[in-house]
Scaffold this motif. Structure first.
Motif, PDB file in Angstrom:
ATOM      1  N   ASN A 314      63.909  77.983  65.328  1.00  0.00           N
ATOM      2  CA  ASN A 314      64.375  77.758  66.693  1.00  0.00           C
ATOM      3  C   ASN A 314      65.458  76.682  66.689  1.00  0.00           C
ATOM      4  O   ASN A 314      65.304  75.636  66.050  1.00  0.00           O
ATOM      5  CB  ASN A 314      63.212  77.312  67.591  1.00  0.00           C
ATOM      6  CG  ASN A 314      62.261  78.454  67.893  1.00  0.00           C
ATOM      7  OD1 ASN A 314      62.690  79.574  68.175  1.00  0.00           O
ATOM      8  ND2 ASN A 314      60.956  78.187  67.827  1.00  0.00           N
ATOM      9  N   PHE A 377      67.816  81.087  68.247  1.00  0.00           N
ATOM     10  CA  PHE A 377      67.101  81.051  66.970  1.00  0.00           C
ATOM     11  C   PHE A 377      68.057  81.494  65.882  1.00  0.00           C
ATOM     12  O   PHE A 377      69.095  82.120  66.144  1.00  0.00           O
ATOM     13  CB  PHE A 377      65.877  81.966  66.994  1.00  0.00           C
ATOM     14  CG  PHE A 377      66.205  83.426  66.844  1.00  0.00           C
ATOM     15  CD1 PHE A 377      66.084  84.056  65.613  1.00  0.00           C
ATOM     16  CD2 PHE A 377      66.651  84.172  67.924  1.00  0.00           C
ATOM     17  CE1 PHE A 377      66.397  85.406  65.470  1.00  0.00           C
ATOM     18  CE2 PHE A 377      66.964  85.516  67.789  1.00  0.00           C
ATOM     19  CZ  PHE A 377      66.834  86.123  66.562  1.00  0.00           C
ATOM     20  N   ASP A 407      66.453  85.444  79.717  1.00  0.00           N
ATOM     21  CA  ASP A 407      66.117  84.783  78.463  1.00  0.00           C
ATOM     22  C   ASP A 407      66.129  85.795  77.315  1.00  0.00           C
ATOM     23  O   ASP A 407      65.451  86.830  77.372  1.00  0.00           O
ATOM     24  CB  ASP A 407      64.733  84.141  78.570  1.00  0.00           C
ATOM     25  CG  ASP A 407      64.457  83.175  77.429  1.00  0.00           C
ATOM     26  OD1 ASP A 407      65.152  83.248  76.403  1.00  0.00           O
ATOM     27  OD2 ASP A 407      63.542  82.346  77.571  1.00  0.00           O
ATOM     28  N   ASN A 409      64.792  85.521  74.513  1.00  0.00           N
ATOM     29  CA  ASN A 409      63.509  85.560  73.811  1.00  0.00           C
ATOM     30  C   ASN A 409      62.557  86.596  74.393  1.00  0.00           C
ATOM     31  O   ASN A 409      61.535  86.910  73.787  1.00  0.00           O
ATOM     32  CB  ASN A 409      62.859  84.177  73.845  1.00  0.00           C
ATOM     33  CG  ASN A 409      63.666  83.148  73.076  1.00  0.00           C
ATOM     34  OD1 ASN A 409      63.823  83.263  71.870  1.00  0.00           O
ATOM     35  ND2 ASN A 409      64.206  82.163  73.782  1.00  0.00           N
ATOM     36  N   VAL A 414      65.144  90.938  69.998  1.00  0.00           N
ATOM     37  CA  VAL A 414      65.020  89.565  69.518  1.00  0.00           C
ATOM     38  C   VAL A 414      63.610  89.328  68.980  1.00  0.00           C
ATOM     39  O   VAL A 414      63.411  88.728  67.916  1.00  0.00           O
ATOM     40  CB  VAL A 414      65.337  88.571  70.658  1.00  0.00           C
ATOM     41  CG1 VAL A 414      64.972  87.143  70.238  1.00  0.00           C
ATOM     42  CG2 VAL A 414      66.810  88.646  71.034  1.00  0.00           C
ATOM     43  N   LYS A 415      62.603  89.830  69.681  1.00  0.00           N
ATOM     44  CA  LYS A 415      61.222  89.711  69.197  1.00  0.00           C
ATOM     45  C   LYS A 415      61.056  90.421  67.869  1.00  0.00           C
ATOM     46  O   LYS A 415      60.374  89.919  66.960  1.00  0.00           O
ATOM     47  CB  LYS A 415      60.257  90.288  70.236  1.00  0.00           C
ATOM     48  CG  LYS A 415      60.182  89.488  71.542  1.00  0.00           C
ATOM     49  CD  LYS A 415      59.207  90.142  72.506  1.00  0.00           C
ATOM     50  CE  LYS A 415      59.109  89.344  73.799  1.00  0.00           C
ATOM     51  NZ  LYS A 415      58.184  89.980  74.784  1.00  0.00           N
ATOM     52  N   LYS A 418      62.678  88.406  65.032  1.00  0.00           N
ATOM     53  CA  LYS A 418      61.843  87.271  64.655  1.00  0.00           C
ATOM     54  C   LYS A 418      60.629  87.702  63.836  1.00  0.00           C
ATOM     55  O   LYS A 418      60.133  86.956  62.987  1.00  0.00           O
ATOM     56  CB  LYS A 418      61.370  86.517  65.896  1.00  0.00           C
ATOM     57  CG  LYS A 418      62.450  85.739  66.618  1.00  0.00           C
ATOM     58  CD  LYS A 418      61.880  84.991  67.814  1.00  0.00           C
ATOM     59  CE  LYS A 418      62.905  84.109  68.492  1.00  0.00           C
ATOM     60  NZ  LYS A 418      62.316  83.359  69.617  1.00  0.00           N
TER      61      LYS A 418
END
Length: 420
Positions: A314, A377, A407, A409, A414-415, A418
């Motif tokens: 992050n 991130f 957002d 995130n 994006v999830k 990650k």
């Protein structure tokens, strides 16, 4: 909605797939480079320190397993010239599409060939007749192949039909015991993992060339265990191997694990010499050896994890960019520790205009727009990442400016980035 609006999800998906290719090909390329010295160490140890230790010689191949986890070591980014080739590989994978997709194509082709080969074997098994020999279900093959075992979840033992009639009952029991030992020791799974490793790191051809050595060591372990389980008569066991070899005329099938599948005289000679040199072993000692090898492997994996980058990092702080009328971006303020002068409220971001203007240098332009970037991130330095962003009109009147905001995130891609 316009045509391009409908294409946006497709473009985002393709971008995500390309990111995955860049990321994983970078990691695998680094692992392939490290596999060279590790493989060299294995080949050296099996010829020197472990030359006379059947089980240690087989266990040392496990040293290749941690290689697949060496792609994310944080030490690569410490500025040392020692790791420059690894950083260059990352740069090349990111910059040259033909390089990263060429590596991916090599993996796909290698796996496809393995699947095809195993598929041919499965089709051959379906055409065989099953028979019960000494209480063991055996598949009889009309071809003059070596006795072998195939299948992972439901292993099948295959014998040439000739063997049933030309080997006496005791010799058949020895052959079947050898094949059951392969199954019991998990050799079929080892060879599957080896094939996957060779496919993922195909740019190191020495791995594939070493398959013969790996098979030789697995056969030596299986021979040793089988001889001891049959009472330790190495002479009689060697006689069964020679008699089985005499039945072979042509090996028409891919044989992953076999009883007498040596491809030439030198292989057969070395195997018979190993059988001749058989020495009884301590089961307890072997268990201690394998337990020690497993502990060392686990410690190596934990050590690698401890010095590797996390799946993502992050990013703290924020950056302010100015966008001129001719769409030129200029960084006017940057902080790695401060929080941006805004608060989030549902689908909007409320900017404290006074605090925002106080951040700007005196010579900062007062026209155009400013972007605030924050809350993102980074997957790995130089690969992957995203930032939240909103635009702010510096001439906005009042103390608070409300700007529409979503957002990153909360976005699926994006999830997913990650997670991998």
């Amino acid at each position: 909605m316009s045509f391009w609006s409908y294409c946006a999800p497709l473009r985002l998906t393709l971008s995500m797939l390309d990111f995955c290719v860049v990321y994983f090909m970078t990691l695998l390329g680094r692992c392939a480079l490290f596999s060279l010295p590790v493989l060299g160490m294995i080949l050296l140890l099996r010829k020197t320190a472990f030359k006379n230790s059947t089980f240690a010689k087989g266990a040392v191949w496990a040293a290749l397993a941690p290689v697949l986890f060496l792609g994310r070591l944080s030490v690569y980014y410490n500025g040392s010239r020692l790791y420059l080739p690894l950083l260059l590989w990352q740069s090349w994978c990111s910059g040259y599409w033909w390089l990263r997709y060429g590596y991916l194509a090599g993996i796909v082709v290698s796996l496809a060939l393995q699947i095809r080969r195993r598929g041919r074997l499965r089709r051959m098994l379906r055409g065989m007749t099953a028979s019960l020999i000494d209480g063991q279900k055996v598949y009889l093959c009309a071809l003059t192949v070596s006795p072998f075992t195939a299948g992972l979840l439901s292993p099948k033992i295959v014998l040439p039909a000739l063997a049933r009639y030309q080997l006496d009952p005791e010799e058949l029991r020895t052959v079947l015991l050898h094949e059951r030992t392969h199954i019991r020791l998990g050799h079929l799974w080892f060879f599957l993992l080896w094939d996957i490793l060779c496919a993922l790191l195909w740019v190191n051809p020495l791995l594939r060339m070493s398959t013969r050595k790996l098979k030789e060591d697995m056969e030596q372990i299986c021979d040793t265990v089988t001889i001891q389980r049959r009472g330790g008569d190495a002479l009689a066991y060697g006689g069964v191997i020679l008699k089985s070899m005499a039945l072979l005329r042509d090996t028409a099938a891919y044989i992953p694990v076999s009883f007498a599948g040596e491809s030439d005289f030198s292989d057969a000679k070395r195997r018979m010499e190993r059988v001749r040199d058989y020495r009884p072993y301590s089961k307890r000692g072997v268990r201690v050896l394998w337990a020690s090898a497993a502990c060392l492997l686990l410690l190596a994996m934990l050590a690698i994890h401890g010095v590797s980058l996390p799946r993502y990092t992050n990013l703290r702080g924020f950056t302010v960019l100015h966008v001129s009328e001719d769409v030129r971006f200029t960084t006017v303020y940057e902080s790695e520790t401060e929080e941006p002068p805004l608060t989030l409220s549902g689908d909007a971001a409320e900017v404290d205009c006074a605090a925002f203007r106080a951040l700007l240098p005196e010579d900062a332009p007062r026209d155009g727009y400013y972007y605030i970037l924050w809350g993102g991130f980074m997957k790995m330095p130089g690969i992957g990442g995203a930032l939240n962003s909103i635009w702010v009109d510096v001439n906005t009147e009042g103390s608070i400016a409300s700007v529409e905001f979503q957002d990153i995130n909360d976005q699926f891609y994006v999830k997913l980035a990650k997670l991998i």
